[in-house]
Design an enzyme around this catalytic site. Structure first.
Site, mmCIF file in Angstrom:
data_model
loop_
_atom_site.group_PDB
_atom_site.id
_atom_site.type_symbol
_atom_site.label_atom_id
_atom_site.label_comp_id
_atom_site.label_asym_id
_atom_site.label_seq_id
_atom_site.Cartn_x
_atom_site.Cartn_y
_atom_site.Cartn_z
ATOM 1 N N ASN A 13 94.939 -6.996 19.546
ATOM 2 C CA ASN A 13 95.448 -8.177 18.842
ATOM 3 C C ASN A 13 94.744 -8.253 17.481
ATOM 4 O O ASN A 13 93.516 -8.377 17.431
ATOM 5 C CB ASN A 13 95.166 -9.423 19.700
ATOM 6 N N HIS A 16 93.077 -11.762 13.849
ATOM 7 C CA HIS A 16 91.928 -12.242 13.084
ATOM 8 C C HIS A 16 91.638 -11.424 11.828
ATOM 9 O O HIS A 16 90.826 -11.833 10.997
ATOM 10 C CB HIS A 16 90.714 -12.416 13.996
ATOM 11 N N HIS A 49 100.246 -12.746 17.098
ATOM 12 C CA HIS A 49 100.724 -14.071 17.514
ATOM 13 C C HIS A 49 101.222 -14.800 16.273
ATOM 14 O O HIS A 49 100.437 -15.140 15.393
ATOM 15 C CB HIS A 49 99.550 -14.825 18.168
ATOM 16 N N ARG A 51 102.044 -17.969 15.044
ATOM 17 C CA ARG A 51 101.890 -19.374 15.431
ATOM 18 C C ARG A 51 102.757 -20.262 14.561
ATOM 19 O O ARG A 51 103.002 -19.942 13.392
ATOM 20 C CB ARG A 51 100.418 -19.799 15.294
ATOM 21 N N ARG A 55 98.686 -20.027 10.906
ATOM 22 C CA ARG A 55 97.288 -20.024 10.460
ATOM 23 C C ARG A 55 96.757 -18.606 10.210
ATOM 24 O O ARG A 55 95.790 -18.433 9.488
ATOM 25 C CB ARG A 55 96.393 -20.758 11.459
ATOM 26 N N GLU A 79 103.318 -12.300 20.465
ATOM 27 C CA GLU A 79 103.001 -13.518 21.230
ATOM 28 C C GLU A 79 103.605 -14.688 20.482
ATOM 29 O O GLU A 79 103.490 -14.774 19.260
ATOM 30 C CB GLU A 79 101.487 -13.725 21.297
ATOM 31 N N THR A 109 92.361 -21.728 19.760
ATOM 32 C CA THR A 109 93.077 -20.539 20.206
ATOM 33 C C THR A 109 93.868 -20.959 21.435
ATOM 34 O O THR A 109 93.731 -22.090 21.900
ATOM 35 C CB THR A 109 92.085 -19.402 20.516
ATOM 36 N N THR A 110 94.703 -20.052 21.973
ATOM 37 C CA THR A 110 95.482 -20.396 23.169
ATOM 38 C C THR A 110 94.505 -20.760 24.289
ATOM 39 O O THR A 110 93.642 -19.965 24.639
ATOM 40 C CB THR A 110 96.353 -19.185 23.577
ATOM 41 N N GLU A 166 101.044 -11.908 31.904
ATOM 42 C CA GLU A 166 99.701 -11.657 31.379
ATOM 43 C C GLU A 166 98.831 -12.793 31.894
ATOM 44 O O GLU A 166 99.108 -13.971 31.628
ATOM 45 C CB GLU A 166 99.709 -11.614 29.850
ATOM 46 N N HIS A 207 92.630 -12.474 26.908
ATOM 47 C CA HIS A 207 91.963 -13.639 26.351
ATOM 48 C C HIS A 207 90.467 -13.666 26.628
ATOM 49 O O HIS A 207 90.043 -13.688 27.776
ATOM 50 C CB HIS A 207 92.564 -14.977 26.804
ATOM 51 N N GLY A 208 89.728 -13.651 25.527
ATOM 52 C CA GLY A 208 88.284 -13.855 25.587
ATOM 53 C C GLY A 208 87.487 -12.654 26.065
ATOM 54 O O GLY A 208 86.269 -12.757 26.220
ATOM 55 N N GLY A 229 91.544 -9.122 21.254
ATOM 56 C CA GLY A 229 91.539 -9.266 19.812
ATOM 57 C C GLY A 229 90.212 -9.690 19.235
ATOM 58 O O GLY A 229 89.542 -8.928 18.532
#
Ligand code: PXP
Length: 255
Positions: A13, A16, A49, A51, A55, A79, A109-110, A166, A207-208, A229
């Site tokens: 991902n 960033h 993603h 959004r 952002r 995403e 974040t999500t 996911e 995630h994370g 990511g």
């Protein structure tokens, strides 16, 4: 003895990279270059993603990153939330994969999976999947969800509209960093895997995650794909910082 396999797929991902770019409103760092480097180094797909608040990733990024993934013959995983405007963009761009996520403007974040236990939300997600599959039968859909049984029970009614789930690993990843007991998470993931595979769906995680917190998950051998990511981009800063400073000093020394 460990036998070498190709292992699960890695989706990188690159949101960033765009976060850094947007922070200054410059044209760098380039998400196109980031996608190319990830793919050159073996990433199996690029995840971005788009959004609603734009952002980080911008509409034009989706197109330009899509050209890079196409060139490498690897998937673009978009995403996105379920809002009409974003769905229209996805329908026009036709990514290889779409991962539907919940979206809340206030969040950093999500923060969790889609709440498909809520009947209204379930219908909304179902409607978006129907729209996508009707216009883009070749695009595969993944739902970003929690791994509790009640959530997973809702998948059976979605038939062939979805191709994968996911699993949101954010709570697990936080517990890993805090040194907490992970057994409940791991056992829930094992049960979730069996339930999801019984429906013929692929089982992904994201995630994370870091290079350390991913290891107990890898040992379970249940996830076919990881989308990672923030840690990869953060770590890349430190692996590159020394070289960039050294090169800059060398430049200054010439004058
Ligand atoms: N998977 C999904 C569905 C996400 O929303 C995100 C964050 O955008 C990721 C994976 C990657 O998470 P992280 O950046 O924490 O590795």
């Amino acid at each position: 003895m460990t036998t070498k396999t190709n292992g699960p797929r890695l989706g990188v991902n690159i949101d960033h990279v765009a976060t850094l770019r947007q922070a200054r409103g410059e044209s760098y760092p380039s998400v196109v270059d980031a996608a190319r480097i990830c793919l050159e180094q073996g990433a199996d797909q690029i995840t971005i993603h788009l959004r609603e608040d734009r952002r980080h990733i911008q509409d034009t990024d989706v197109e330009s990153v899509g050209l890079v993934t196409k060139k490498f013959g690897r998937p673009l995983n978009l995403e996105m939330g379920c809002s009409d405007g974003i769905v229209e963009i996805a329908l026009a761009i036709a990514p290889d994969w779409i991962c539907l996520v919940p979206e809340n403007r206030q969040e950093k974040t999500t923060e969790g999976g889609l709440n498909i236990k809520d009947p209204t939300n379930y219908q909304k997600v179902l409607g978006v999947c129907q729209r996508i599959k009707k216009k883009l039968p070749g695009t595969r859909i993944s739902l970003f969800i929690e791994s509790d049984k009640e959530t997973l029970d809702r998948l059976a009614g979605m038939g062939k509209l979805i191709d994968a789930v996911e699993i949101h690993t954010g709570h697990y990843a936080r517990d890993f960093i805090a040194g907490n007991d992970l057994r409940n998470h791991l056992s829930q993931y094992r049960h979730a895997h069996d339930q999801v595979k019984a429906l013929g769906l692929s089982f992904h995680a994201g995630h994370g995650l870091t290079n350390e917190s991913v290891v107990p998950l890898l040992e379970e051998k249940i996830f076919e794909e990881y989308n990672i990511g923030h840690w990869i981009i953060s770590e890349a800063v430190f692996r590159g910082l020394g070289t960039v400073v050294r090169d800059f000093k060398n430049l200054l020394k010439q004058y």
